[in-house]
Write a protein that holds these residues in place. Structure first.
Motif, short mmCIF file in Angstrom:
data_model
loop_
_atom_site.label_atom_id
_atom_site.label_comp_id
_atom_site.label_asym_id
_atom_site.label_seq_id
_atom_site.Cartn_x
_atom_site.Cartn_y
_atom_site.Cartn_z
N ARG A 99 0.39 -1.55 -0.24
CA ARG A 99 -0.09 -0.51 -0.07
C ARG A 99 0.93 0.98 -0.38
O ARG A 99 1.72 1.84 1.13
CB ARG A 99 -0.69 -0.01 1.26
N PHE A 100 0.20 2.46 -0.60
CA PHE A 100 1.46 3.22 -0.97
C PHE A 100 0.50 4.53 0.05
O PHE A 100 -1.10 4.72 -0.48
CB PHE A 100 1.75 3.78 -2.54
N ILE A 101 0.94 5.19 0.40
CA ILE A 101 0.39 6.45 1.34
C ILE A 101 1.20 7.60 0.67
O ILE A 101 2.15 7.90 0.91
CB ILE A 101 -0.26 6.56 2.39
N GLY A 102 -0.02 8.99 -0.18
CA GLY A 102 0.94 10.24 -0.83
C GLY A 102 0.81 10.90 0.44
O GLY A 102 -0.24 11.29 1.11
N GLN A 103 1.86 11.67 0.14
CA GLN A 103 2.23 12.28 1.40
C GLN A 103 2.41 14.16 1.30
O GLN A 103 2.50 15.00 1.72
CB GLN A 103 3.10 12.22 2.34
N ASP A 104 3.71 14.59 0.19
CA ASP A 104 3.25 15.11 -0.57
C ASP A 104 4.24 14.81 -1.84
O ASP A 104 4.46 14.61 -2.35
CB ASP A 104 4.34 16.59 -0.10
N VAL A 105 3.40 15.96 -2.79
CA VAL A 105 3.52 15.68 -4.71
C VAL A 105 4.12 17.34 -4.92
O VAL A 105 2.72 18.51 -4.56
CB VAL A 105 3.17 15.01 -5.50
N SER A 106 4.87 17.78 -5.63
CA SER A 106 5.34 18.77 -6.49
C SER A 106 5.29 18.61 -7.65
O SER A 106 6.47 17.73 -7.87
CB SER A 106 5.88 19.74 -5.65
N ASP A 138 2.61 -3.16 4.23
CA ASP A 138 1.39 -4.17 4.28
C ASP A 138 0.36 -3.54 4.47
O ASP A 138 0.33 -2.76 5.12
CB ASP A 138 2.83 -4.93 4.37
N ASP A 139 -0.44 -5.14 3.97
CA ASP A 139 -1.84 -4.75 4.48
C ASP A 139 -2.07 -4.58 6.41
O ASP A 139 -3.08 -3.56 6.68
CB ASP A 139 -2.72 -5.84 4.26
N ARG A 140 -1.34 -5.04 6.75
CA ARG A 140 -1.77 -5.17 8.25
C ARG A 140 -1.17 -3.48 8.48
O ARG A 140 -1.79 -3.17 9.36
CB ARG A 140 -0.85 -6.48 8.88
N ARG A 141 -0.20 -2.78 7.76
CA ARG A 141 0.76 -2.05 9.27
C ARG A 141 -0.71 -0.67 7.86
O ARG A 141 -1.09 0.30 9.17
CB ARG A 141 2.21 -1.30 8.87
N TYR A 142 -1.36 -0.81 7.00
CA TYR A 142 -2.11 -0.14 6.27
C TYR A 142 -3.49 -0.19 7.25
O TYR A 142 -3.75 1.12 7.72
CB TYR A 142 -2.42 -0.25 5.00
N GLY A 143 -3.99 -1.48 7.26
CA GLY A 143 -4.55 -1.64 8.66
C GLY A 143 -5.26 -0.93 9.97
O GLY A 143 -6.13 0.32 10.31
N LEU A 144 -4.03 -1.01 10.59
CA LEU A 144 -3.75 -0.28 11.61
C LEU A 144 -3.27 1.55 11.57
O LEU A 144 -4.03 2.33 12.20
CB LEU A 144 -2.00 -0.28 12.31
N LEU A 145 -2.49 2.50 10.76
CA LEU A 145 -2.68 3.36 9.53
C LEU A 145 -4.35 3.78 9.36
O LEU A 145 -4.67 5.06 10.89
CB LEU A 145 -1.94 3.48 8.88
N PRO A 175 -10.63 -1.98 8.02
CA PRO A 175 -10.11 -3.11 7.48
C PRO A 175 -9.29 -2.57 5.93
O PRO A 175 -10.02 -1.50 5.36
CB PRO A 175 -10.86 -3.93 6.86
N ALA A 176 -8.56 -3.19 5.88
CA ALA A 176 -7.18 -2.63 4.11
C ALA A 176 -8.62 -3.11 3.24
O ALA A 176 -8.13 -1.76 2.13
CB ALA A 176 -6.26 -2.88 3.68
N ALA A 177 -9.48 -3.54 3.34
CA ALA A 177 -10.01 -4.30 1.61
C ALA A 177 -11.16 -3.23 1.47
O ALA A 177 -11.34 -2.98 2.47
CB ALA A 177 -10.69 -5.69 1.66
N CYS A 178 -11.34 -3.22 0.23
CA CYS A 178 -13.09 -2.45 0.03
C CYS A 178 -13.85 -2.42 -0.71
O CYS A 178 -13.86 -3.06 -1.92
CB CYS A 178 -11.59 -0.84 -0.71
#
Length: 335
Positions: free
Chosen positions: A94-101, A162-169, A173-176
């Motif tokens: 899982r990729f979570i964008g934080q900033d982009v320019s 990974d899915d577990r850490r994504y779910g915690l953040l 649940p990670a699934a949609c």
């Protein structure tokens, strides 16, 4: 990278076919712009891409310039491609964008010609770690060349989980598994395409209930490009498209009051993400800094924020530059 390394990388790159779609996190082959890559150092690599001469969403403007969000999407794909191909990040992370320019330093280089442009991003990868010393994310900084002509720079930064850490953040649940709602039909609340620089109603992402209200982000989960695959939150590219359309509307209406018929293009954008945007909840856009009333200019700077209730989702600084004349059909629009 020095000039000889850049030249050697370009000679190796291929523009014959797109890379495997899983490597750039796209479901549709038609939306894969990256065509290959080559590692040029311990933390550097180059990516080749081909931009379409026309595109349903990222189409050229009325002056024949490529859509700058093609650069943003190619940068996003380059980040995924580099992570999976050169830096050991497993496919499926899982990729979570934080900033982009991005900054377009030579807009004329983006002009659409008689053949697709050969686009190359030369990137430097910087790994970021969490408090326990585990690899948690990365920053990619790139320079952009088009047909061998340097014309831009940009960066993207995000978490890779990974899915577990994504779910915690995420706190869920990670699934949609949510069902996609019916495609919303155009109505009077949606900004007219010509006001936001689009050609089709379905690509307009701004709406409001009354003329005196704030513009909100219209999230159409049935949109084939902005929602290329299922997700449990509002994607980064949807947020970017909302900021771009809001900027287009703001800048051209400010220019119309002082000197009608002038066209401006998005030349630079810096976006910081603060929180996940929840699907199904209203997102409003605020103009925090904008054009001065009655002051004509060849360049406008804006600061726009997106909020969901009291929660700040993202903030963007944009630069818009004069590029030519507007097409006559785009000058007239009602609310």
């Amino acid at each position: 990278m020095n000039a000889s390394s850049v030249g050697a990388a370009v000679e190796v790159l291929s523009f014959l076919q797109p890379v495997t779609r899983e490597l750039v996190h796209r479901s549709s082959i038609a939306e894969v712009f990256v065509t290959g890559g080559v590692r040029t150092g311990t933390d550097t690599f180059s990516v080749g891409a081909q931009w379409p001469r026309d595109h349903a969403l990222y189409h050229p403007d009325e002056n024949g310039l490529n859509d700058p969000l093609l650069f943003a999407e190619t940068l996003r794909q380059a980040h995924f491609y580099g992570a999976h191909t050169y830096f050991g990040v497993p496919v499926g992370s899982r990729f979570i964008g934080q900033d982009v320019s991005f900054d377009i330093t030579d807009p004329a280089a983006l002009r659409v010609g008689s053949a697709p442009l050969a686009v190359v991003l030369h990137g430097t990868w910087t790994e970021e770690r969490d408090r326990r010393g585990r690899a948690a994310g990365a920053r990619l900084e790139v320079t952009l060349t088009v047909d061998g002509r340097p014309c831009g720079r940009g960066h993207t930064r995000g978490l890779m989980l990974d899915d577990r850490r994504y779910g915690l953040l995420r706190g869920r649940p990670a699934a949609c598994d949510e069902e996609v709602p019916p495609h919303p039909a155009p109505d009077a609340r949606i900004a007219r395409p010509s006001r936001v620089g689009r050609l089709r109603w379905k690509d307009c992402v701004l709406e409001r209930d009354r003329p005196d209200q704030q513009w909100g982000l219209r999230v159409d989960r049935d949109h084939a490009v902005l929602f290329d695959h299922p997700t449990d939150h509002v994607p980064l590219m949807v947020m970017l498209e909302g900021f771009r359309q809001f900027g287009h509307l703001t800048v051209h209406e400010a220019s119309r009051r002082t000197c009608a018929g002038r066209a401006f293009a998005l030349a630079g954008l810096s976006l910081d993400c603060a929180a996940f945007g929840e699907l199904g909840e209203k997102i409003l856009l605020d103009l925090e800094e904008g054009p001065s009333d009655g002051v004509p200019s060849d360049e406008y700077t804006l600061r726009v924020a997106a909020r969901q209730g009291e929660k700040l989702l993202a903030c963007a600084d944009m630069t818009w530059k004069f590029v030519g004349s507007r097409a006559p059909w785009s000058r007239f629009a009602s609310w």
